[in-house]
Design a protein around this motif. Sequence first.
Motif, PDB file in Angstrom:
ATOM      1  N   TRP A 366      44.070  42.393  35.770  1.00 51.30           N
ATOM      2  CA  TRP A 366      44.736  41.847  36.955  1.00 51.30           C
ATOM      3  C   TRP A 366      43.721  41.665  38.086  1.00 51.30           C
ATOM      4  O   TRP A 366      43.667  40.620  38.743  1.00 51.30           O
ATOM      5  CB  TRP A 366      45.866  42.796  37.351  1.00 51.30           C
ATOM      6  N   ARG A 369      41.524  38.729  37.523  1.00 53.44           N
ATOM      7  CA  ARG A 369      42.181  37.445  37.760  1.00 53.44           C
ATOM      8  C   ARG A 369      42.353  37.171  39.256  1.00 53.44           C
ATOM      9  O   ARG A 369      42.237  36.025  39.689  1.00 53.44           O
ATOM     10  CB  ARG A 369      43.523  37.406  37.030  1.00 53.44           C
ATOM     11  N   ILE A 370      42.606  38.227  40.037  1.00 50.04           N
ATOM     12  CA  ILE A 370      42.743  38.001  41.483  1.00 50.04           C
ATOM     13  C   ILE A 370      41.394  37.562  42.071  1.00 50.04           C
ATOM     14  O   ILE A 370      41.320  36.615  42.864  1.00 50.04           O
ATOM     15  CB  ILE A 370      43.233  39.286  42.200  1.00 50.04           C
ATOM     16  N   LYS A 373      40.694  34.094  41.220  1.00 44.36           N
ATOM     17  CA  LYS A 373      41.501  33.181  42.019  1.00 44.36           C
ATOM     18  C   LYS A 373      40.847  32.949  43.382  1.00 44.36           C
ATOM     19  O   LYS A 373      40.767  31.814  43.869  1.00 44.36           O
ATOM     20  CB  LYS A 373      42.900  33.797  42.190  1.00 44.36           C
ATOM     21  N   LEU A 386      46.467  42.744  48.032  1.00 40.11           N
ATOM     22  CA  LEU A 386      46.956  43.075  46.693  1.00 40.11           C
ATOM     23  C   LEU A 386      45.832  43.706  45.871  1.00 40.11           C
ATOM     24  O   LEU A 386      46.040  44.702  45.171  1.00 40.11           O
ATOM     25  CB  LEU A 386      47.474  41.807  46.014  1.00 40.11           C
TER      26      LEU A 386
ATOM     27  N   PHE B 101      52.257  47.820  36.384  1.00 38.01           N
ATOM     28  CA  PHE B 101      51.216  47.526  35.391  1.00 38.01           C
ATOM     29  C   PHE B 101      51.837  47.235  34.030  1.00 38.01           C
ATOM     30  O   PHE B 101      51.417  46.325  33.320  1.00 38.01           O
ATOM     31  CB  PHE B 101      50.241  48.697  35.266  1.00 38.01           C
ATOM     32  N   VAL B 104      53.081  43.737  34.001  1.00 41.66           N
ATOM     33  CA  VAL B 104      52.170  42.624  34.295  1.00 41.66           C
ATOM     34  C   VAL B 104      52.110  41.643  33.124  1.00 41.66           C
ATOM     35  O   VAL B 104      52.157  40.433  33.311  1.00 41.66           O
ATOM     36  CB  VAL B 104      50.753  43.160  34.627  1.00 41.66           C
ATOM     37  N   ARG B 134      54.376  40.889  41.669  1.00 41.69           N
ATOM     38  CA  ARG B 134      53.297  40.367  42.503  1.00 41.69           C
ATOM     39  C   ARG B 134      52.242  39.665  41.662  1.00 41.69           C
ATOM     40  O   ARG B 134      51.291  39.125  42.175  1.00 41.69           O
ATOM     41  CB  ARG B 134      52.647  41.510  43.283  1.00 41.69           C
ATOM     42  N   SER B 135      52.429  39.731  40.356  1.00 35.99           N
ATOM     43  CA  SER B 135      51.449  39.078  39.489  1.00 35.99           C
ATOM     44  C   SER B 135      51.903  37.657  39.208  1.00 35.99           C
ATOM     45  O   SER B 135      53.040  37.431  38.800  1.00 35.99           O
ATOM     46  CB  SER B 135      51.315  39.848  38.183  1.00 35.99           C
ATOM     47  N   PHE B 137      49.941  35.471  37.379  1.00 35.38           N
ATOM     48  CA  PHE B 137      49.032  34.887  36.391  1.00 35.38           C
ATOM     49  C   PHE B 137      49.719  34.742  35.041  1.00 35.38           C
ATOM     50  O   PHE B 137      50.744  35.347  34.780  1.00 35.38           O
ATOM     51  CB  PHE B 137      47.791  35.757  36.256  1.00 35.38           C
ATOM     52  N   ASP B 184      43.494  44.789  27.465  1.00 40.33           N
ATOM     53  CA  ASP B 184      44.838  44.202  27.459  1.00 40.33           C
ATOM     54  C   ASP B 184      45.015  43.218  26.311  1.00 40.33           C
ATOM     55  O   ASP B 184      46.025  42.544  26.207  1.00 40.33           O
ATOM     56  CB  ASP B 184      45.207  43.596  28.820  1.00 40.33           C
TER      57      ASP B 184
END
Lengths: 446, 345
Positions: A366, A369-370, A373, A386, B101, B104, B134-135, B137, B184
């Motif tokens: 995550w 990816r942020i 971005k 975030l 998490f 996600v 909040r994800s 993607f 993941d």
Amino acid sequence: MSQKLLLKNDHIPGINTLEVYRKHGGYESLKKALGMAPDAIVEEVKKSGLRGRGGAGFPTGMKWSFLAKPEGVPRYLVCNADESEPGTFKDRYLMEHIPHLLVEGMIVSSFALGANTSYIYIRGEYFYVLRILEKAIEEAYAAGLLGKNILGSGYDLDLYVQIGAGAYICGEETALLESLEGKRGNPRLKPPFPAVKGLWDCPTVVNNVETIAAVVPIIEMGGDAYAGIGIGKSTGTKLISASGHINKPGVYEIELGVPVEEFIYSDEYCGGIRNGKDLKAVVAGGSSVPILPKHLILKTAAGEPRLMSYESLGDGGFATGTMLGSGGFIVMDEDTSIVRNLYTFSRFYHHESCGQCSPCREGTGWMERIIKKILDGKGTLADIDLLWDVQSKIEGKTICPLGEAAAWPVAAALRHFRHEFEEYVKNPQSIKDVRHYYRLNRLEMA
Amino acid sequence: MPIVTIDDFQIEVPEGTTILNAARMIGGDLVPPAMCYYSSLKGSGGYCRTCLVKVEQGSAKDPRPMPKLVPSCRTTVMDGMVVRNETSPEVVEARAGVTEFLLVNHPLDCPVCDQAGECHLQDLGYEHGKLNTRSEFRRRTFEPIDIGDKVKLHMNRCILCYRCVKVCEQITDGRVHGVIGRGDHAEISTYIEQAIENDFSGNVIDVCPVGALTDRTFRFKSRVWYTKPVEAHRNCDKCCGKVRLWYKGEEILRVTARKDAYGEVAKLENGEAGWICNECRFEKKKTSDWVIEGPAHIDDHSVISAHHYESPEGERFGDEKLEQAALPHGEKVERGVGALNPNNV
């Protein structure tokens, strides 16, 4: 010129062979150690104040004295040569050039701990180093330095080299033990600690290559003399892998306590910043430790000059300090984009997360990816908050330190360089300018 | 025997009890949720991090607090230990983080998932999660695969709790499935999609906390809350034969092991877990195969109990009421359906 203990002979041609190594005083420590009582060796190491060189800096003598010694159960010494932290390459240098130093250290340490079987776990990418170590071990067996009844002392030791399959996580000691047992390299839950239940549920000590190599000079010169080198509780010498935008990247052996400024700018070490540019930031101990901007790496928050030692680099906690870690010293000049650099680190931790516990498995991806971005010019200010929130949800919630290793660089980059993230968000054009700059630079170099 | 305080409740527990089990002995809201721990599987737990608790006082001898939150399923209690679960804001925050998490990469395909209604992740999300995601993607995806002709694996939904791996390791012989890949992208899989052929392999369906491993003989037959659970047994020479039948009308749609209050396979009188064999699970789907004991007890908080037995007001539901409750904007929105509105199903 500071004193060298580990790398004093690395320039001698053929030092990787037993013959030349012995000619220059090799295996003298072993002879001395075999004449001592094992407990006396542990005592010497305790006196020396040697601290683990793999990153955590835990006192080695104390770790050795924690080793459980139940009757009838074998004990093991495992050398952690799975050096995978980005920015760290000191163990590779040591094993490649002076493999016998590690072998000698392994024999002395195994004798001190009463282990009759010891392992060197080496990372999969160091395949050619494996060949070097195997040759060194072969030579040692042939000379009676390994095997049954070493040098007539009645002590037996078998030393094996085991190669990993290329996973960062296997540098974590319990994951390393799992991997060594032939299982999937997932870290174990602690407790029980390896000193009680390690390899095949037997008491085990896991030490870094440099730690084990440092035992040789400690026995040679005595613990007290070793403790005389260095500063405060950071005793002895440390190998630093210097990389980044400096004139002379490479592995340097320093006496702990050298000022950071001297280390970066003196000709003896890094030789200053490349192309006469200004220093921007330093990652002082491998990619997982917090990055520090110029004003905090050269001086502590209190205005004292910062030294290369466990205490001085850690001064101020994570708010204004960092860690010595494994000694992967990455220097960045004024043109470096911290966001891009952080993206590289985060991508690495995402790729290397073992996937066992949820915060690290999902959180590392995550975060990557942020950051991607933001780098793509699509980020918002909320993304920066975030990112901070995600890293705080990973830190301290995972089984092994990989979660922290992934969260700390993100936290530090946001703490000290938040303006850069905001600049990228508010003015996406600036990212293009940076890319343009890099492209031009590459063209010039070519 | 050590005395431990959890959220201001004191209990004396046997030596070697974990914090989670001590909390279960007290019961109620102070029991931390557990997605990966399974009391009848050795070495399970510690992975999902939903059961993290704060230890304010390590023990009577050494009253220092533990520096980090600890997984309650793998931490044994010490005498004089003081633990905070729901009463610690830090724990609540951390748990919300872990829930986030876990979601996600979860597809949130509850409307087409057979586990919906008895899914631990739904409960977790409902009880400990946040309202919004909040994800933004793309989620990582896998193709669903058949593990043999009875079990379907939807890796997208998996939260990697390792329970099924432990089942195959401990109660079946010849484990052929495990975790491949890492991070993941790690996935539960059999080597080259080999079928699990084993008399007890169906138990992986029962231990799966989410809809990753489902019963191919039951897939898409019915939502679980339209079926009626009934306890039954038969003489089986392979297993204990004590099961739960899920009826819709006169038809048995599926057979599972009996579950306890924490969604785990219930223990038998002798203290062992009541695993059932594949013959009982997949082959015996006629009422005449079974001796019926009576309706199964379903916990009040479960959506399954909502439509068959009693409403929270104590009113009994008939079939028409059941229809009514499923209407959009109905008043009977029950817990446990997670992020999706149950009325849309």
